[in-house]
Design a protein around this motif. Structure first.
Motif, PDB file in Angstrom:
ATOM      1  N   ALA A 145      11.596   1.720 -16.799  1.00 10.51           N
ATOM      2  CA  ALA A 145      10.738   3.024 -16.943  1.00 10.51           C
ATOM      3  C   ALA A 145       9.073   2.348 -16.808  1.00 10.51           C
ATOM      4  O   ALA A 145       8.863   1.555 -17.659  1.00 10.51           O
ATOM      5  CB  ALA A 145      11.093   3.799 -17.945  1.00 10.51           C
ATOM      6  N   TRP A 146       8.522   2.860 -16.126  1.00 10.24           N
ATOM      7  CA  TRP A 146       6.975   2.754 -16.057  1.00 10.24           C
ATOM      8  C   TRP A 146       6.206   3.459 -17.369  1.00 10.24           C
ATOM      9  O   TRP A 146       6.723   4.441 -17.840  1.00 10.24           O
ATOM     10  CB  TRP A 146       6.451   3.258 -14.639  1.00 10.24           C
TER      11      TRP A 146
ATOM     12  N   TYR B   5       0.325  -0.062  -2.212  1.00 11.64           N
ATOM     13  CA  TYR B   5       0.899   0.834  -3.280  1.00 11.64           C
ATOM     14  C   TYR B   5       1.239  -0.120  -4.286  1.00 11.64           C
ATOM     15  O   TYR B   5       1.938  -0.992  -4.188  1.00 11.64           O
ATOM     16  CB  TYR B   5       1.947   1.528  -2.705  1.00 11.64           C
ATOM     17  N   PHE B   6       1.046   0.457  -5.508  1.00 18.37           N
ATOM     18  CA  PHE B   6       1.582  -0.425  -6.852  1.00 18.37           C
ATOM     19  C   PHE B   6       2.358   0.564  -7.837  1.00 18.37           C
ATOM     20  O   PHE B   6       2.122   1.605  -7.615  1.00 18.37           O
ATOM     21  CB  PHE B   6       0.381  -0.804  -7.515  1.00 18.37           C
ATOM     22  N   ALA B   7       3.187  -0.326  -8.557  1.00 16.16           N
ATOM     23  CA  ALA B   7       4.019   0.560  -9.642  1.00 16.16           C
ATOM     24  C   ALA B   7       4.834   1.748  -8.935  1.00 16.16           C
ATOM     25  O   ALA B   7       5.588   1.650  -8.034  1.00 16.16           O
ATOM     26  CB  ALA B   7       3.165   1.046 -10.802  1.00 16.16           C
ATOM     27  N   TRP B   8       4.818   3.066  -9.576  1.00 19.69           N
ATOM     28  CA  TRP B   8       5.749   3.949  -9.320  1.00 19.69           C
ATOM     29  C   TRP B   8       5.140   4.396  -7.758  1.00 19.69           C
ATOM     30  O   TRP B   8       5.990   5.221  -7.051  1.00 19.69           O
ATOM     31  CB  TRP B   8       6.216   5.024 -10.218  1.00 19.69           C
ATOM     32  N   TYR B  43       6.548   9.514   0.524  1.00 25.64           N
ATOM     33  CA  TYR B  43       4.833   9.615   0.421  1.00 25.64           C
ATOM     34  C   TYR B  43       4.756  11.048  -0.289  1.00 25.64           C
ATOM     35  O   TYR B  43       4.003  10.990  -1.230  1.00 25.64           O
ATOM     36  CB  TYR B  43       4.335   9.614   1.969  1.00 25.64           C
ATOM     37  N   ALA B  44       5.437  12.183   0.125  1.00 25.04           N
ATOM     38  CA  ALA B  44       5.197  13.435  -0.352  1.00 25.04           C
ATOM     39  C   ALA B  44       5.644  13.034  -1.959  1.00 25.04           C
ATOM     40  O   ALA B  44       4.709  13.559  -2.880  1.00 25.04           O
ATOM     41  CB  ALA B  44       6.321  14.436  -0.057  1.00 25.04           C
ATOM     42  N   ALA B  45       6.532  12.627  -2.592  1.00 31.80           N
ATOM     43  CA  ALA B  45       6.730  12.372  -3.803  1.00 31.80           C
ATOM     44  C   ALA B  45       5.834  11.639  -4.540  1.00 31.80           C
ATOM     45  O   ALA B  45       5.402  11.567  -5.561  1.00 31.80           O
ATOM     46  CB  ALA B  45       8.235  11.618  -3.977  1.00 31.80           C
ATOM     47  N   ALA B  46       5.306  10.633  -3.892  1.00 26.74           N
ATOM     48  CA  ALA B  46       4.214   9.593  -4.387  1.00 26.74           C
ATOM     49  C   ALA B  46       3.123  10.433  -4.849  1.00 26.74           C
ATOM     50  O   ALA B  46       2.396  10.201  -5.945  1.00 26.74           O
ATOM     51  CB  ALA B  46       3.920   8.474  -3.576  1.00 26.74           C
ATOM     52  N   PHE B  47       2.591  11.125  -3.972  1.00 27.57           N
ATOM     53  CA  PHE B  47       1.421  11.972  -4.021  1.00 27.57           C
ATOM     54  C   PHE B  47       1.678  13.345  -4.501  1.00 27.57           C
ATOM     55  O   PHE B  47       0.409  14.173  -4.495  1.00 27.57           O
ATOM     56  CB  PHE B  47       0.663  12.008  -2.748  1.00 27.57           C
ATOM     57  N   ALA B  48       2.874  13.868  -4.996  1.00 28.62           N
ATOM     58  CA  ALA B  48       3.113  15.379  -5.134  1.00 28.62           C
ATOM     59  C   ALA B  48       2.014  15.451  -6.576  1.00 28.62           C
ATOM     60  O   ALA B  48       1.364  16.763  -6.635  1.00 28.62           O
ATOM     61  CB  ALA B  48       4.465  15.493  -5.794  1.00 28.62           C
ATOM     62  N   PHE B  76      -3.411   2.563  -3.707  1.00 29.38           N
ATOM     63  CA  PHE B  76      -3.065   3.905  -4.612  1.00 29.38           C
ATOM     64  C   PHE B  76      -2.077   3.507  -5.815  1.00 29.38           C
ATOM     65  O   PHE B  76      -1.277   2.547  -5.727  1.00 29.38           O
ATOM     66  CB  PHE B  76      -2.263   4.780  -3.787  1.00 29.38           C
ATOM     67  N   PHE B  77      -2.345   3.959  -6.993  1.00 24.93           N
ATOM     68  CA  PHE B  77      -1.478   3.450  -7.876  1.00 24.93           C
ATOM     69  C   PHE B  77      -1.701   4.451  -9.313  1.00 24.93           C
ATOM     70  O   PHE B  77      -2.660   5.121  -9.294  1.00 24.93           O
ATOM     71  CB  PHE B  77      -1.905   1.986  -8.599  1.00 24.93           C
ATOM     72  N   PRO B  78      -0.733   4.214 -10.081  1.00 24.10           N
ATOM     73  CA  PRO B  78      -0.936   5.042 -11.474  1.00 24.10           C
ATOM     74  C   PRO B  78      -2.049   4.703 -12.283  1.00 24.10           C
ATOM     75  O   PRO B  78      -2.588   3.445 -11.887  1.00 24.10           O
ATOM     76  CB  PRO B  78       0.532   4.877 -12.129  1.00 24.10           C
ATOM     77  N   PRO B  79      -2.433   5.463 -13.081  1.00 23.29           N
ATOM     78  CA  PRO B  79      -3.234   4.937 -14.207  1.00 23.29           C
ATOM     79  C   PRO B  79      -2.932   3.472 -14.919  1.00 23.29           C
ATOM     80  O   PRO B  79      -1.585   3.441 -15.238  1.00 23.29           O
ATOM     81  CB  PRO B  79      -3.596   5.847 -15.171  1.00 23.29           C
TER      82      PRO B  79
END
Lengths: 174, 83, 174, 83
Positions: A145-146, B5-8, B43-48, B76-79
């Motif tokens: 989990a992230w 792209y990184f992480a989730w 992609y759609a899920a990543a940027f939803a 692009f990546f999460p916080p």
């Protein structure tokens, strides 16, 4: 740093563990103008809230990470009256009890060394491109989990935005 | 243009890196996110949840209005969650 | 500490130098519940203001010193959510670059570890019965002089008088 | 009663430790400082600036009004400068 020729700063991103004593000795290096050395070591905990953690993997953005950590150390050296500062951050997979990150700051005075170390950790958590993925115990099975970013880290970083370094008395030591 | 792209975000997109030719009217980070979202389900899920995705242009943090017309590399990546 | 069985605290007054790595390793001791380790090392500077210093002698009040340092570590453990804290203070004659004092704090969270280390240093400077005598260069000759207490230290210690430990989010780490 | 002196208080008094019999009416730290001041030039010099001398009774910091009638050990010293 033309105005602070001795304020050496550096950073490192590495898979290998770091050695606290070696890092501190390298910065002190026999110098006699240092009065205060602060270190912060961040380590892997075996619990996240109530959830057990088997291991932690640090992903990063090669290239940007090195720039971000170097900027962080440079900012700290510009912002506080330091005689040296360094940040080392590990990447890859680590287990509970392992080292993740090390900050070392040296100053003539303790407040600057403490403030700079806190600033570096707060800023790191907002800006440096690292992402943590934990292996968590969920319903008796291990699950990756992230880790979510925390609002408390944003608040901690925000408090430095308007803060000036505290004035240091010329004769203050330790 | 090189995209990273990184992480989730990486996990949802399905790969960590690609080279793309971006139409001339896709000229900001936000526009690029919308354009990428239409490239497939991953992609759609990543940027939803656009508010949960952060971006860097040429290795500097930027907001959704940042200009990408001269960018060599957009990530692009999460916080971030280091430390 | 009935309510915090793992918050080990200890102190030492000694002529011998201390070993940063050994002290930190002894406190961490393979534990996996620690997320943050802060150390402060105070060292002898070669200058006091514009005056050159040859050496520094620490006098203390045997008996009271041990009690004062132990109380200091116990207070820090009671005041902050620590997993361990320790203070080591040297006595005798030291030269520029030598270690004087070491504080080590461990916590699940970085803010508690930083706050406790700062609290211990601020409180130490107000309460622990140590006195510094410097050998100073005055008009080309070496002269012994007792170091004056500083108002800035009294202010630093006073700020903890009314301060409560900051609340720590249950899921905060590092 | 055991008396202890540290740092420049010790240097001015001329010794670090002594046992004294204190009159019954000398019953506070402040009164003891005034009484000691009359024992000689060294003592007078040590306590000349009473505001610069601190005290501990039985190894606890106290102010000038502290009662010393049950004290086993009283110490005088400048403000502390450790750390």
């Amino acid at each position: 740093m033309a105005d602070r020729p001795h304020a050496g700063y550096s950073s490192s991103v590495q898979e290998a563990d770091f050695d606290l004593a070696r890092e501190v000795d390298a910065m002190r290096d026999g110098r006699t103008d240092i009065g205060a050395v602060v270190t912060f070591t961040g380590t892997v905990r075996d619990m996240h809230g109530d959830t057990q953690i088997a291991d932690l993997t640090l992903e990063h953005y090669p290239g940007m990470t090195e720039k971000a950590l170097d900027a962080l150390a440079r900012d700290a050296a510009a912002r506080f009256p330091l005689l040296g500062c360094r940040i080392v951050h590990r990447v890859g997979t680590m287990r509970p009890g392992d080292n993740i990150v090390l900050v070392v700051t040296c100053s003539a005075h303790r407040q600057a060394a403490f403030d700079a170390a806190m600033f570096m950790m707060d800023d790191l958590k907002m800006r440096a491109p690292f992402w943590k993925k934990e292996t968590r115990a969920v319903d008796g099975a291990w699950q990756g989990a992230w880790v979510d970013a925390r609002e408390s880290d944003a608040q901690a970083a925000a408090k430095w935005a308007d803060a000036s370094p505290r004035p240091i008395a010329a004769d203050a030591d330790g | 243009m090189k995209l990273l792209y990184f992480a989730w975000v990486r996990e949802r997109v399905g790969h960590g890196e690609e080279d793309v030719s971006v139409p001339a009217d896709v000229d900001t980070v936000g526009a690029l996110m919308r354009w990428l979202s239409e490239r497939g389900d991953g992609y759609a899920a990543a940027f939803a949840e656009a508010g949960k995705v952060r971006a860097a242009v040429d290795q500097a943090h930027v907001g959704p209005d940042a200009d990408i017309r001269d960018a060599r590399e957009v990530a692009f990546f999460p916080p971030v969650t280091g430390g």
